[in-house]
Design an enzyme around this catalytic site. Structure first.
Site, short mmCIF file in Angstrom:
data_model
loop_
_atom_site.label_atom_id
_atom_site.label_comp_id
_atom_site.label_asym_id
_atom_site.label_seq_id
_atom_site.Cartn_x
_atom_site.Cartn_y
_atom_site.Cartn_z
N HIS A 1 -2.88 7.76 6.61
CA HIS A 1 -1.91 8.60 5.89
C HIS A 1 -2.58 9.86 5.33
O HIS A 1 -1.99 10.93 5.30
CB HIS A 1 -1.27 7.83 4.74
CG HIS A 1 -0.09 7.00 5.15
ND1 HIS A 1 1.00 7.52 5.82
CD2 HIS A 1 0.19 5.68 4.99
CE1 HIS A 1 1.88 6.56 6.05
NE2 HIS A 1 1.41 5.43 5.56
N CYS B 1 5.49 0.21 7.74
CA CYS B 1 5.14 1.28 6.81
C CYS B 1 6.36 1.61 5.95
O CYS B 1 7.48 1.64 6.46
CB CYS B 1 4.71 2.51 7.60
SG CYS B 1 4.31 3.93 6.57
N LEU B 2 6.13 1.87 4.67
CA LEU B 2 7.23 2.20 3.76
C LEU B 2 7.91 3.51 4.18
O LEU B 2 9.04 3.77 3.79
CB LEU B 2 6.74 2.31 2.31
CG LEU B 2 6.08 1.04 1.73
CD1 LEU B 2 5.68 1.27 0.29
CD2 LEU B 2 7.02 -0.15 1.84
N HIS C 1 -4.81 1.81 7.49
CA HIS C 1 -3.44 2.34 7.47
C HIS C 1 -3.32 3.48 6.44
O HIS C 1 -2.76 4.55 6.73
CB HIS C 1 -2.46 1.20 7.15
CG HIS C 1 -1.03 1.60 7.11
ND1 HIS C 1 -0.12 1.22 8.08
CD2 HIS C 1 -0.31 2.35 6.22
CE1 HIS C 1 1.08 1.73 7.79
NE2 HIS C 1 0.98 2.41 6.66
N GLU C 2 -3.85 3.23 5.23
CA GLU C 2 -3.75 4.25 4.17
C GLU C 2 -4.67 5.44 4.46
O GLU C 2 -4.30 6.59 4.19
CB GLU C 2 -4.06 3.64 2.80
CG GLU C 2 -3.17 2.46 2.39
CD GLU C 2 -1.68 2.71 2.55
OE1 GLU C 2 -1.23 3.87 2.42
OE2 GLU C 2 -0.95 1.74 2.82
N GLN D 1 2.84 10.07 1.04
CA GLN D 1 4.13 9.39 1.19
C GLN D 1 5.10 9.72 0.06
O GLN D 1 6.30 9.50 0.20
CB GLN D 1 3.94 7.87 1.26
CG GLN D 1 3.25 7.40 2.54
CD GLN D 1 3.13 5.90 2.58
OE1 GLN D 1 2.21 5.34 2.01
NE2 GLN D 1 4.08 5.24 3.22
N GLY E 1 0.83 -1.20 0.00
CA GLY E 1 0.00 0.00 0.00
C GLY E 1 0.86 1.25 0.00
O GLY E 1 1.99 1.24 0.50
ZN LIG Z 1 2.30 3.60 5.62
#
Ligand SMILES: [Zn+2]
Length: 169
Positions: A138, A92-93, A134-135, A50, A45
């Site tokens: 963000h 998380c990225l 989660h997204e 991000q 995701g």
């Molecule tokens: Zn994330």
């Protein structure tokens, strides 16, 4: 084009994103780039903040590109339903190297627009519900670390601060 992924502490990641109002070429390019960037890591995701774009757009693909039907592009999403709770490890990225257990809904239904601006409603259970939440976080400037409490959160924030100082973040 693969875009650089911002890390915890970088501004746009901690700001509330705004709704998409025009479905133009630059939006399509952003979405293509987000998909390529997500697959490139690889991750399941990625939200527009991000990659430094404060728009309410995210992409999710639990199959990481293996299943062509697995790709979800969500624009201006809102929760229609959230049910139950699950407790799983999450990463998380934008916070590579860190994982923590986060409380998430077991089931989530989202309403929003697809990349052409058509309405879509998507339901997710388990990992997909977790990814949705989660997204969605963000888009509201929340990283999973912000959802942690007490010692666990302090520890991660301290480690990140230390890495920043030494140029490793
Ligand atoms: Zn994330």
């Amino acid at each position: 084009m693969i875009r650089p992924i911002l890390r915890y502490g970088e501004r746009p990641l901690h700001e509330t994103a705004v709704n998409v109002t025009t479905f133009d070429d630059s939006l399509q390019r952003l979405i293509d780039d987000m998909i390529e960037t997500m697959y490139g890591v690889p991750g399941i995701g990625l939200a527009a903040p991000q990659v430094g774009v404060s728009l309410r757009v995210f992409v999710v693909d639990l199959s990481v590109g293996r299943d062509p039907k697995g790709l979800i592009v969500m624009i201006n999403p809102a929760f229609v339903e959230r049910e139950g709770t699950q407790l799983e490890e999450e990463g998380c990225l934008s916070a590579p190297g860190f994982n923590a257990t986060v409380v998430r809904p077991q089931r989530a239904v989202l309403k929003g627009l697809d990349r052409d601006g058509s309405e879509q409603t998507l339901a997710g259970d388990g990992l997909l519900a977790r990814a949705f939440q989660h997204e969605m976080d963000h888009l509201d400037g929340i990283v999973f670390i912000d959802r942690l409490r007490g010692i666990k959160r302090d520890m991660i924030v301290r480690k990140i601060a230390k890495m920043k100082k030494t140029g490793k973040w």
